[in-house]
Design an enzyme around this catalytic site. Structure first.
Site, PDB file in Angstrom:
ATOM      1  CG  ASP A 233      -2.128   0.900   1.054  1.00 48.48           C
ATOM      2  OD1 ASP A 233      -2.217   1.597   0.026  1.00 48.48           O
ATOM      3  OD2 ASP A 233      -2.978   0.917   1.959  1.00 48.48           O
ATOM      4  CG  ASN A 238      -0.814   3.631   4.072  1.00 51.06           C
ATOM      5  OD1 ASN A 238      -1.716   3.922   4.845  1.00 51.06           O
ATOM      6  ND2 ASN A 238      -0.984   2.804   3.054  1.00 51.06           N
ATOM      7  CG  ASP A 251      -1.726   1.157   6.999  1.00 58.25           C
ATOM      8  OD1 ASP A 251      -1.632   0.922   8.208  1.00 58.25           O
ATOM      9  OD2 ASP A 251      -2.635   1.846   6.511  1.00 58.25           O
ATOM     10  CD  GLU A 253      -4.420  -4.205   5.884  1.00 58.38           C
ATOM     11  OE1 GLU A 253      -4.618  -4.743   6.982  1.00 58.38           O
ATOM     12  OE2 GLU A 253      -5.231  -3.432   5.360  1.00 58.38           O
TER      13      GLU A 253
END
Length: 366
Positions: A233, A238, A251, A253
């Site tokens: 991402d 972020n 972030d 993930e």
């Protein structure tokens, strides 16, 4: 910016989470108190973040952030949330690179204490370019910055991606490969197809997204290039900035083992998403910021790797984002916040951009 209300991000109560967190922490640091528990205003619709402080003389952390897997009762954006995987990625990035990744501390894989797995990390202070209203809109710190300040932030941000790709030993990221066969790029795209099928299971399918998948096959790069650790991402929303320098990269993930251009295409398109929406609502936005040609040129200068097949990779980014937007829209429908129109493509905010990319006309007007 949209006519529908902003989607809810959780069905959880922060106060209850704080009480349960205090009980969990007490087993690890007897006598510790959890204080100033709060949910950041920028909390997303996927994994959730809880901010808190620890009052204890022997704590390894005082100012903390907790990353909690999405609430299973909240019609999750993704089918699975692997918190040990995120914890491992962040630990490895901190070990192998100079990126300012928050120091991860405790990992809890048992969903019992808070209702889902989570991990705790050090909290960084600073400011984040907003998503709502987006930083391309007037009235926020990044839009109000000078051209020179935004150029400095752009330079620092593309450097993050370049350094991640160059410094992290690629072999250490192979554990992120999805199951299946074929190249890392093929497996990445196949995993997105599977995600799309999960999103539309029992619901209306998207003709536009399916055309975009077909167009990807037509544009498939002859040379996919080497696979590296992808942030996933990769966007300025972020990053926590101290002034205009990155203080924390967040972030992870969506981290992946994929060609460099998967990250770069995401960075380029996620800015275009905000820029296009802003222009559509009558503002000029930031047309000279995070431009595709500038990012490609600077990335090549920093890494020695000239980005390739970027029409493919920007379309792929727009397609991936479109699947997420469709899931969020169906989630809103689940909670009674919107009605599903006859044409499900209308649920995708950037459907016009995806359609133009499929036709091959999008970049003609940028």
């Amino acid at each position: 910016m949209a006519t529908a209300p902003r989607p809810r991000t959780s069905t959880r109560e922060p106060e209850e989470l704080g009480r349960r967190l205090a009980a969990w922490l007490g087993d690890r640091l007897p006598g510790a108190r959890v204080v100033d528990v709060r949910v950041p205003g920028s909390n997303g619709m996927s994994s959730e973040t809880l901010l808190f402080d620890i009052d204890h003389p022997d704590t390894p952390l005082r100012a903390c952030a907790l990353r909690l897997a999405a609430d299973p009762a909240a019609y999750t954006v993704f089918p699975a949330y692997d918190m040990p995987r995120q914890h491992r990625v962040m630990s490895l990035v901190a070990e192998h690179t100079d990126l300012p990744v928050p120091r991860v501390q405790w990992l809890e894989s048992d969903p019992g204490p808070l209702g889902a797995p989570f991990f705790v990390m050090a909290r960084a202070e600073g400011r984040v370019p907003p998503d709502v209203m987006p930083y391309t809109y007037e009235g926020n710190w990044l839009h109000a910055a000078s051209d020179a300040e935004r150029a400095a932030l752009q330079e620092e941000s593309i450097s993050l991606i370049a350094r991640l790709h160059d410094q992290f030993p690629a072999k250490e990221a192979e554990f992120l490969l999805p199951e299946g066969s074929g190249s890392p790029l093929r497996r990445h795209v196949d995993a997105q197809r599977a995600y799309y099928e999960w999103v539309v299971s029992g619901l209306a399918r998207s003709p536009l997204l399916e055309r975009a998948f077909e167009r990807l096959e037509e544009l498939w790069p002859a040379d996919e290039g080497p696979a590296v650790l992808n942030w996933g991402d990769a966007r300025i929303g972020n990053v926590i900035y101290d002034g205009f320098r990155p203080a924390a990269v967040l972030d992870w993930e969506m981290a992946a083992y994929a060609p460099r251009e998967v990250d770069l295409g995401w960075t380029v398109y996620l800015h275009r998403f905000f820029q296009d929406l802003t222009v559509g609502f009558g503002q000029s936005g930031l047309p000279d910021f995070l431009r595709r040609d500038d990012l490609e040129r600077r990335y090549a200068e920093l890494t020695g790797h000239t980005p390739r097949a970027m029409d493919f990779h920007t379309l792929y980014a727009a397609l991936r984002h479109g699947i997420v937007m469709l899931r969020i829209a169906y989630r809103q429908a689940h909670f009674g916040e919107v009605e599903v129109p006859a044409d499900p493509d209308g649920l995708i905010l950037h459907h016009a951009s995806i359609a133009a990319m499929v036709r091959g006309t999008y970049w003609d007007r940028v």
